[in-house]
Design an enzyme around this catalytic site. Structure first.
Site, mmCIF file in Angstrom:
data_model
loop_
_atom_site.group_PDB
_atom_site.id
_atom_site.type_symbol
_atom_site.label_atom_id
_atom_site.label_comp_id
_atom_site.label_asym_id
_atom_site.label_seq_id
_atom_site.Cartn_x
_atom_site.Cartn_y
_atom_site.Cartn_z
ATOM 1 N N TYR A 18 0.841 -1.200 0.000
ATOM 2 C CA TYR A 18 0.000 0.000 0.000
ATOM 3 C C TYR A 18 0.879 1.254 0.000
ATOM 4 O O TYR A 18 0.649 2.196 -0.760
ATOM 5 C CB TYR A 18 -0.928 -0.008 1.220
ATOM 6 C CG TYR A 18 -1.660 1.290 1.436
ATOM 7 C CD1 TYR A 18 -2.680 1.689 0.566
ATOM 8 C CD2 TYR A 18 -1.327 2.135 2.495
ATOM 9 C CE1 TYR A 18 -3.346 2.889 0.745
ATOM 10 C CE2 TYR A 18 -1.988 3.342 2.683
ATOM 11 C CZ TYR A 18 -2.994 3.711 1.801
ATOM 12 O OH TYR A 18 -3.653 4.910 1.983
ATOM 13 N N GLU A 40 -11.678 5.935 4.621
ATOM 14 C CA GLU A 40 -11.211 6.862 5.661
ATOM 15 C C GLU A 40 -12.307 7.130 6.691
ATOM 16 O O GLU A 40 -12.035 7.200 7.896
ATOM 17 C CB GLU A 40 -10.736 8.181 5.052
ATOM 18 C CG GLU A 40 -9.469 8.083 4.234
ATOM 19 C CD GLU A 40 -8.215 7.764 5.037
ATOM 20 O OE1 GLU A 40 -8.288 7.700 6.276
ATOM 21 O OE2 GLU A 40 -7.164 7.572 4.407
ATOM 22 N N TRP A 48 -5.534 2.604 10.557
ATOM 23 C CA TRP A 48 -5.710 2.455 9.116
ATOM 24 C C TRP A 48 -5.477 1.012 8.682
ATOM 25 O O TRP A 48 -6.164 0.484 7.793
ATOM 26 C CB TRP A 48 -4.767 3.389 8.354
ATOM 27 C CG TRP A 48 -4.765 3.122 6.885
ATOM 28 C CD1 TRP A 48 -3.739 2.661 6.123
ATOM 29 C CD2 TRP A 48 -5.879 3.291 5.980
ATOM 30 N NE1 TRP A 48 -4.129 2.524 4.813
ATOM 31 C CE2 TRP A 48 -5.442 2.903 4.700
ATOM 32 C CE3 TRP A 48 -7.196 3.726 6.148
ATOM 33 C CZ2 TRP A 48 -6.266 2.940 3.581
ATOM 34 C CZ3 TRP A 48 -8.028 3.763 5.027
ATOM 35 C CH2 TRP A 48 -7.572 3.372 3.767
#
Length: 201
Positions: A18, A40, A48
């Protein structure tokens, strides 16, 4: 061995992928921006990485992030998603995702695209921050506060200044890669040849 950002846990291959392939790379495709907005807002209050691990499940649950299909989801869909262990089963966040899809479409209609609306906040030019240590990472900025305030005014949910700043980092509105990170300069170089203002107008 290439250097990467100080926040990255390099023991997690999916996290490294990522970071190397997505984080901070400018996005101007509305479908992708809706995906990032959705993820988000789901992340608010969580890590996250927790959401990143559930990303494929979110893609399945929310129609591959097709904003029109998500905007048309109803209470029955919400109850069904509340039984889905692959996503964060927070009813307020699920309802917010459907609401945000509806508001996202309104922004598209008003501005021509969500990307144009979003990128205007940085004048179509990513902000490059000077990141030398973990202490240098901003959590919010004047722009993220203004952006979040405007989103709230437009009816979006679960997108406060900190969450919006994380979104800005993820989709390249700000380049917060460490100065020594191997991704920092290539993204700067890429943007030197990219005329976002003309691309989005």
């Amino acid at each position: 061995m290439c250097k990467r950002c100080l926040w990255l846990d390099e023991s997690k291959p999916d996290y490294v992928a990522y970071h190397d392939d997505e984080w901070g790379d400018p996005i101007w495709d509305d479908n992708k921006l809706f995906e990032f907005i959705t993820l988000e807002s789901a992340q608010a209050g969580l890590s996250w990485y927790t959401i990143l691990k559930k990303r494929a499940n979110y893609r399945d649950a929310f129609h591959d992030f097709n904003v029109q299909l998500v905007a048309n989801m109803n209470e029955g869909d919400v109850e069904h998603l509340m039984q889905n262990p692959g996503i964060v089963r927070n009813k307020a966040k699920i309802v917010a995702t459907i609401n945000n899809a509806q508001r996202f479409i309104e922004v598209q209609q008003a501005y021509g695209s969500f990307a144009k609306y979003q990128w205007e906040f940085v004048n179509f030019t990513p902000i490059v921050n000077d990141i030398k240590s973990k202490e240098d990472y901003p959590a919010t900025s004047e722009i993220s506060i203004r952006f979040a305030k405007d989103l709230k005014k437009k009816g979006f949910k679960f997108l406060g200044p900190t969450t919006v700043y994380a979104h800005m980092q993820a989709c390249g509105m700000v380049n917060d890669h460490d100065n020594d990170c191997h991704r920092k300069q290539p993204l700067i170089d890429k943007l030197a040849t990219l005329d976002l203002a003309n691309k989005l107008n």
